[in-house]
Design a protein around this motif. Structure first.
Motif, PDB file in Angstrom:
ATOM      1  N   PHE A 121       0.831  -1.222  -0.238  1.00  0.00           N
ATOM      2  CA  PHE A 121       0.078   0.046   0.013  1.00  0.00           C
ATOM      3  C   PHE A 121       0.932   1.264  -0.069  1.00  0.00           C
ATOM      4  CE2 PHE A 121      -3.424  -2.725   1.360  1.00  0.00           C
ATOM      5  CZ  PHE A 121      -4.474  -2.335   0.240  1.00  0.00           C
ATOM      6  N   GLY A 122       2.134   1.077   0.546  1.00  0.00           N
ATOM      7  CA  GLY A 122       3.014   2.277   0.421  1.00  0.00           C
ATOM      8  C   GLY A 122       3.234   2.644  -0.804  1.00  0.00           C
ATOM      9  N   ILE A 123       3.582   1.490  -1.834  1.00  0.00           N
ATOM     10  CA  ILE A 123       3.554   1.850  -3.106  1.00  0.00           C
ATOM     11  C   ILE A 123       2.351   2.597  -3.836  1.00  0.00           C
ATOM     12  CG2 ILE A 123       4.221   0.771  -5.523  1.00  0.00           C
ATOM     13  CD1 ILE A 123       6.601   0.519  -3.881  1.00  0.00           C
ATOM     14  N   ILE A 124       1.341   2.045  -3.690  1.00  0.00           N
ATOM     15  CA  ILE A 124       0.100   2.657  -4.029  1.00  0.00           C
ATOM     16  C   ILE A 124       0.205   4.016  -3.754  1.00  0.00           C
ATOM     17  CG2 ILE A 124      -2.441   2.565  -4.310  1.00  0.00           C
ATOM     18  CD1 ILE A 124      -2.336  -0.341  -3.706  1.00  0.00           C
ATOM     19  N   LEU A 125       0.357   4.217  -2.286  1.00  0.00           N
ATOM     20  CA  LEU A 125       0.145   5.652  -1.951  1.00  0.00           C
ATOM     21  C   LEU A 125       1.179   6.556  -2.891  1.00  0.00           C
ATOM     22  CD1 LEU A 125      -0.190   5.185   1.848  1.00  0.00           C
ATOM     23  CD2 LEU A 125      -1.979   6.065   0.153  1.00  0.00           C
ATOM     24  N   LEU A 126       2.148   6.188  -2.822  1.00  0.00           N
ATOM     25  CA  LEU A 126       3.517   6.690  -3.474  1.00  0.00           C
ATOM     26  C   LEU A 126       3.000   7.047  -4.931  1.00  0.00           C
ATOM     27  CD1 LEU A 126       6.473   7.389  -3.294  1.00  0.00           C
ATOM     28  CD2 LEU A 126       6.986   5.300  -4.518  1.00  0.00           C
ATOM     29  N   LEU A 127       2.268   6.224  -5.680  1.00  0.00           N
ATOM     30  CA  LEU A 127       2.011   6.689  -7.216  1.00  0.00           C
ATOM     31  C   LEU A 127       0.779   7.248  -7.164  1.00  0.00           C
ATOM     32  CD1 LEU A 127       2.669   3.078  -8.756  1.00  0.00           C
ATOM     33  CD2 LEU A 127       4.154   5.315  -8.652  1.00  0.00           C
ATOM     34  N   SER A 128       0.159   7.507  -6.318  1.00  0.00           N
ATOM     35  CA  SER A 128      -0.981   8.241  -6.198  1.00  0.00           C
ATOM     36  C   SER A 128      -0.686   9.585  -6.273  1.00  0.00           C
ATOM     37  CB  SER A 128      -2.252   7.992  -5.192  1.00  0.00           C
ATOM     38  OG  SER A 128      -2.580   6.722  -5.393  1.00  0.00           O
ATOM     39  N   ARG A 129      -1.317  10.557  -7.061  1.00  0.00           N
ATOM     40  CA  ARG A 129      -1.068  12.086  -6.877  1.00  0.00           C
ATOM     41  C   ARG A 129      -2.406  12.788  -6.690  1.00  0.00           C
ATOM     42  NH1 ARG A 129       1.206  10.344 -11.204  1.00  0.00           N
ATOM     43  NH2 ARG A 129      -0.350  11.098 -12.555  1.00  0.00           N
ATOM     44  N   ASP A 130      -2.342  14.033  -6.548  1.00  0.00           N
ATOM     45  CA  ASP A 130      -3.662  14.813  -6.321  1.00  0.00           C
ATOM     46  C   ASP A 130      -4.511  14.458  -7.316  1.00  0.00           C
ATOM     47  OD1 ASP A 130      -5.254  16.581  -5.267  1.00  0.00           O
ATOM     48  OD2 ASP A 130      -4.043  18.458  -5.797  1.00  0.00           O
ATOM     49  N   GLY A 131      -5.737  14.110  -7.055  1.00  0.00           N
ATOM     50  CA  GLY A 131      -6.510  13.780  -7.661  1.00  0.00           C
ATOM     51  C   GLY A 131      -6.738  12.602  -8.637  1.00  0.00           C
ATOM     52  N   PHE A 132      -5.669  11.588  -8.372  1.00  0.00           N
ATOM     53  CA  PHE A 132      -5.506  10.553  -9.292  1.00  0.00           C
ATOM     54  C   PHE A 132      -5.086   9.423  -8.319  1.00  0.00           C
ATOM     55  CE2 PHE A 132      -2.282   7.681 -11.118  1.00  0.00           C
ATOM     56  CZ  PHE A 132      -2.992   7.086 -12.195  1.00  0.00           C
ATOM     57  N   GLU A 133      -5.921   8.295  -8.354  1.00  0.00           N
ATOM     58  CA  GLU A 133      -5.863   7.062  -7.669  1.00  0.00           C
ATOM     59  C   GLU A 133      -5.091   6.086  -8.257  1.00  0.00           C
ATOM     60  OE1 GLU A 133      -6.941   6.666  -4.165  1.00  0.00           O
ATOM     61  OE2 GLU A 133      -7.711   8.574  -3.902  1.00  0.00           O
ATOM     62  N   ALA A 134      -3.757   5.683  -8.021  1.00  0.00           N
ATOM     63  CA  ALA A 134      -3.076   4.615  -8.697  1.00  0.00           C
ATOM     64  C   ALA A 134      -3.674   3.146  -8.481  1.00  0.00           C
ATOM     65  CB  ALA A 134      -1.679   4.516  -8.451  1.00  0.00           C
ATOM     66  N   GLU A 135      -5.063   3.127  -8.611  1.00  0.00           N
ATOM     67  CA  GLU A 135      -5.404   1.886  -8.057  1.00  0.00           C
ATOM     68  C   GLU A 135      -5.761   0.758  -9.096  1.00  0.00           C
ATOM     69  OE1 GLU A 135      -8.711   3.081  -5.794  1.00  0.00           O
ATOM     70  OE2 GLU A 135     -10.006   3.458  -7.673  1.00  0.00           O
ATOM     71  N   ASN A 136      -5.691   1.130 -10.433  1.00  0.00           N
ATOM     72  CA  ASN A 136      -5.935  -0.035 -11.264  1.00  0.00           C
ATOM     73  C   ASN A 136      -4.628  -0.499 -11.752  1.00  0.00           C
ATOM     74  OD1 ASN A 136      -8.678   0.218 -11.770  1.00  0.00           O
ATOM     75  ND2 ASN A 136      -8.466   2.202 -12.896  1.00  0.00           N
ATOM     76  N   LEU A 137      -4.879  -1.876 -12.286  1.00  0.00           N
ATOM     77  CA  LEU A 137      -3.405  -2.565 -12.309  1.00  0.00           C
ATOM     78  C   LEU A 137      -2.547  -2.017 -13.589  1.00  0.00           C
ATOM     79  CD1 LEU A 137      -4.678  -6.264 -12.408  1.00  0.00           C
ATOM     80  CD2 LEU A 137      -3.225  -5.115 -10.577  1.00  0.00           C
ATOM     81  N   ASP A 138      -3.525  -1.226 -14.476  1.00  0.00           N
ATOM     82  CA  ASP A 138      -2.847  -0.729 -15.735  1.00  0.00           C
ATOM     83  C   ASP A 138      -1.885   0.379 -15.426  1.00  0.00           C
ATOM     84  OD1 ASP A 138      -3.913  -2.293 -17.480  1.00  0.00           O
ATOM     85  OD2 ASP A 138      -5.539  -1.130 -18.137  1.00  0.00           O
ATOM     86  N   ASP A 139      -2.168   1.128 -14.105  1.00  0.00           N
ATOM     87  CA  ASP A 139      -1.273   1.965 -13.665  1.00  0.00           C
ATOM     88  C   ASP A 139       0.059   1.535 -13.373  1.00  0.00           C
ATOM     89  OD1 ASP A 139      -3.456   3.929 -14.073  1.00  0.00           O
ATOM     90  OD2 ASP A 139      -4.183   3.616 -12.034  1.00  0.00           O
ATOM     91  N   TYR A 140       0.161   0.310 -13.047  1.00  0.00           N
ATOM     92  CA  TYR A 140       1.673  -0.248 -12.838  1.00  0.00           C
ATOM     93  C   TYR A 140       2.269  -0.659 -14.010  1.00  0.00           C
ATOM     94  CZ  TYR A 140      -0.021   0.605  -8.332  1.00  0.00           C
ATOM     95  OH  TYR A 140      -0.580   1.130  -7.114  1.00  0.00           O
ATOM     96  N   LYS A 141       1.756  -0.498 -15.155  1.00  0.00           N
ATOM     97  CA  LYS A 141       2.684  -0.765 -16.394  1.00  0.00           C
ATOM     98  C   LYS A 141       3.918  -0.148 -16.618  1.00  0.00           C
ATOM     99  CE  LYS A 141      -0.903  -2.446 -19.588  1.00  0.00           C
ATOM    100  NZ  LYS A 141      -1.844  -2.217 -20.670  1.00  0.00           N
ATOM    101  N   GLY A 142       4.957  -0.615 -16.740  1.00  0.00           N
ATOM    102  CA  GLY A 142       6.047   0.013 -17.073  1.00  0.00           C
ATOM    103  C   GLY A 142       6.752   0.611 -15.903  1.00  0.00           C
ATOM    104  N   LEU A 143       6.433   0.361 -14.508  1.00  0.00           N
ATOM    105  CA  LEU A 143       7.069   1.025 -13.213  1.00  0.00           C
ATOM    106  C   LEU A 143       8.340   0.854 -13.591  1.00  0.00           C
ATOM    107  CD1 LEU A 143       6.373   2.744 -10.936  1.00  0.00           C
ATOM    108  CD2 LEU A 143       6.078   0.211  -9.451  1.00  0.00           C
ATOM    109  N   ASN A 144       9.016  -0.035 -14.073  1.00  0.00           N
ATOM    110  CA  ASN A 144      10.508  -0.323 -14.002  1.00  0.00           C
ATOM    111  C   ASN A 144      11.244   0.900 -14.960  1.00  0.00           C
ATOM    112  OD1 ASN A 144      12.894  -1.605 -13.832  1.00  0.00           O
ATOM    113  ND2 ASN A 144      12.732  -2.550 -15.800  1.00  0.00           N
ATOM    114  N   GLN A 145      10.557   1.329 -15.862  1.00  0.00           N
ATOM    115  CA  GLN A 145      11.161   2.332 -16.555  1.00  0.00           C
ATOM    116  C   GLN A 145      10.997   3.732 -16.000  1.00  0.00           C
ATOM    117  OE1 GLN A 145       9.421   2.426 -20.605  1.00  0.00           O
ATOM    118  NE2 GLN A 145       9.577  -0.076 -20.740  1.00  0.00           N
TER     119      GLN A 145
END
Lengths: 482, 203
Positions: free
Chosen positions: A343-367
């Motif tokens: 959940f720390g990672i989810i919170l990290l990727l979420s920004r103002d007005g955007f929830e990084a909660e869909n699997l697609d939001d994690y695409k290409g995190l490595n890049q």
């Protein structure tokens, strides 16, 4: 009659209560721009509470408040971990809550009161205090879920959580009243003694036990009492989901131990609740893992994954041996660590007005950020139970405990469902490393979050390589307390 | 006597959830409280019985009735889906009750197991005894209950208090502390001679 009770075993709780009230009042005089002061004070309180717990710790159980409060090794260990977990939660969720206008005094006071509730539950030696601690925790959590008042989803989640939580409390209370009817006492040590000797009203005792197990099932979120988990996880603000999903599991484990392993620890009774836990554990493993495959929302997926983890936890408890309880405790510690990280990672990727909660939001995190992708990889491997990480060892020790009592077929079922479960964890790894990112912006985080996430992720690896110290601590804690 | 009260209590409790009119439901709840207070008084717990009537019937339920009368609750919408869920729910409930009955129809689950407490000695004060217990043996749960109430207050305020952006609220302190510069702007303008309109000019 002796009226004087030693207060020192309860110093952490007292400190927490006093500081929570101080923060409640002090926050009124702080303007919105200086809210970080409240945050600092809250973190100081939790750290102080952890230090106090450490220094008031002792190996022999100490009873105080007329036998309603117990301070033993298991309580100390779990309370210390709870404080540390809440500190981590607040650090992770800081940026998220600031962006969503939840960085307010109430958030911190409610978090502190919830922590107090957990500590009361962990140290309860009386069904009354256990229940009051549970209510204190639950009430704070209901309010925290609903804190984002304008979000329809959050309000609905809070409503569901509240109604089902009240139902579960009712069940638990009904079971407790039956235990009282059968034995005439509410004190857990006295219950243990009486049920060990065998009471005349054995039928009533077992009848009460059924309701207690059902109530605990609700609180843990085990199948068939799991319906609230996915909705609440998805609907609540992610910072609160992190709170619900992590630290309270320590307290839930503690009350399972106190109610089942300690109060109902007589051999005849263990036989009774073992059957019920077995059904719950196997169903949780099956439904949790199968349903998680179909989810496209990461928070919902982690909710189902929690259900299956609770199945594993119950497997450890139902073995009814010290090793099994120790394995259960080890599992819950590892589970909380993994949940915090994920959940720390989810919170990290979420920004103002955007929830990084869909699997697609994690695409290409490595890049976008190789280091966070690597940490998430460690966390997912650990959840799936892949060898160099600690998740493997946690699952292994639980399975060992189950095999020890000769239920190898249960172990086989558990392994099969973990294999099925590995699919959806590895799917995230695949998305992170082999897909192109939807949004190429690099991930930014403040220094404390980065450091804590790194420690959290690397702990998966470190504990996986040297799990023995923690395992020994868990087994010793359980042995000293039961 | 116990059975008399118990029957009324169960009937009232059932009516609370089946009554169509929320006001009736609240009134039946009052009846349920009164009868359970009666049972308590029979058990020689007079203080608890009286406290129940005073606090719940006297204060809480009156407030409750008030709220119910104020709110316009749409019952038809609440009852939607009731009949479609009824068969499944009823089957499960009947099965559960049957199972419980089969299990519990055994000896050792009667009133024999819980005999009446001995009659209190003369001069025994129920209230005093309760007070003593609350502040000695039960001080820990007592304090915890207080903390729970505090959390309830915090939660209620956090969830309902809204500061209106354009409220008509006036801060008296701000009114008193107002300075002349805030209200009056003195503009220095050069004096100009007013032009006298000529005859026949349209303006």
């Amino acid at each position: 009659m002796e009226y004087i009770t030693p207060l020192w075993p309860a110093y952490p709780e007292l400190f927490l209560l006093v500081m929570a009230c101080v923060i409640l009042v002090a926050d009124l005089f702080i303007s919105d721009d200086n809210r970080v002061f409240t945050y600092g004070l809250t973190q100081f309180t939790l750290a102080g509470c952890a230090v106090l717990t450490f220094f008031t710790g002792n190996a022999e159980p100490v009873y105080t408040f007329s036998g309603m409060f117990v301070d033993d090794l298991m309580a100390d260990a779990l309370k210390l971990l709870t404080c540390l977990a809440v500190i981590t939660i607040l650090v992770y969720s800081r940026a998220y809550t600031v962006a969503r206008g939840m960085f307010r005094g109430e958030f911190f006071t409610l978090a502190l009161f919830a922590t107090l509730g957990m500590m009361v539950m962990i140290s309860a030696n009386h069904l009354l205090t256990l229940y009051l601690g549970l209510e204190l925790l639950s009430l704070s959590l209901y309010a925290m879920v609903a804190l984002q008042r304008d979000s329809v989803q959050a309000t609905e989640a809070a409503m569901k959580y509240f109604v089902l939580g009240a139902l579960a409390s009712g069940m638990l209370l009904y079971g407790m009243s039956m235990l009282y009817g059968a034995t005439g006492t509410l004190e857990i040590t006295a219950l243990a003694q009486l049920s060990g000797e065998g009471v005349r009203a054995q039928a009533v005792l077992v009848f009460g036990l059924v309701f207690i197990v059902a109530g605990l099932g609700f609180k843990l979120g085990a199948v068939p009492f799991h319906m609230w988990v996915p909705d609440v996880y998805q609907g609540a603000p992610t910072a609160v989901t992190l709170f619900i999903g992590s630290a309270p599991k320590f307290a839930a484990f503690a009350i399972v131990m106190r109610l089942l392993a300690q109060a109902m620890g007589a051999d005849a009774l263990v036989e009774e609740w073992r059957q019920m836990l077995l059904i719950m554990a196997v169903l949780s493993l099956a439904i949790g893992n199968l349903a998680a495959i179909m989810q496209t929302n990461l928070k919902r997926m982690l909710a189902y994954s929690t259900i299956s983890h609770m199945g594993f936890l119950l497997l450890g408890v139902l073995s009814g041996t010290i090793d099994g309880y120790g394995a259960g405790m080890f599992y819950v510690v590892v589970y909380v660590l993994m949940t915090l990280g994920a959940f720390g990672i989810i919170l990290l990727l979420s920004r103002d007005g955007f929830e990084a909660e869909n699997l697609d939001d994690y695409k290409g995190l490595n890049q976008r950020s190789p280091w966070y992708a690597f940490l998430m990889l460690l966390l997912m491997f650990s959840m799936a139970g892949i060898p160099p990480t600690v998740g493997f060892y946690a699952k292994l020790s639980v399975l060992q405990a189950v095999v020890q009592i000769g239920w190898w077929w249960v172990a086989v079922i558990a392994v099969v469902f973990s294999l099925i479960g590995a699919f959806y964890y590895l799917r995230i790894v695949k998305l992170m490393y082999f897909d192109a990112p939807l949004d190429p912006a690099p991930v930014t985080a403040s220094g404390d979050v980065r450091a804590l996430l790194t420690v959290n992720g690397l702990a998966m690896l470190l504990l996986g390589i040297v799990p023995q110290p923690l395992m020994v601590l868990c087994i010793e804690a359980v042995r000293a307390s039961i | 006597m116990f059975w008399f009260f118990a029957t009324i209590l169960v009937f009232a409790a059932l009516r609370v959830i089946t009554a169509r009119n929320p006001v009736h439901a609240a009134l039946f709840l009052v009846l349920a409280f009164c009868t359970s207070a009666g049972i308590w008084i029979q058990l020689e717990a007079e203080f608890l019985g009286i406290a129940l009537i005073l606090v719940y019937v006297g204060a809480v339920m009156v407030l409750f009735l008030f709220v119910v009368m104020m709110l316009d609750i749409n019952l038809t919408r609440l009852r939607e889906g009731f009949w479609s869920y009824l068969p499944v729910g009823a089957v499960v409930a009947v099965l559960l009750i049957l199972e419980m009955m089969v299990y519990l129809i055994q000896p050792y689950f009667g009133l024999v197991e819980a005999p009446r407490p001995d009659a209190a000695v003369a001069g025994y004060s129920n209230t005093k005894e309760l007070g003593r217990l609350i502040y000695t043996d039960y001080v820990y749960p007592f304090e915890l209950a207080a903390v729970i109430l505090l959390v309830a207050i915090v939660a209620a305020i956090a969830l309902t208090l809204r500061h209106r952006k354009h409220g008509k609220y006036i801060d008296p302190a701000a009114q008193i502390n107002v300075r002349r510069e805030d209200r009056v702007r003195i503009v220095s303008m050069p004096s100009v001679k007013k032009e006298t309109p000529k005859d026949g000019d349209p303006s």
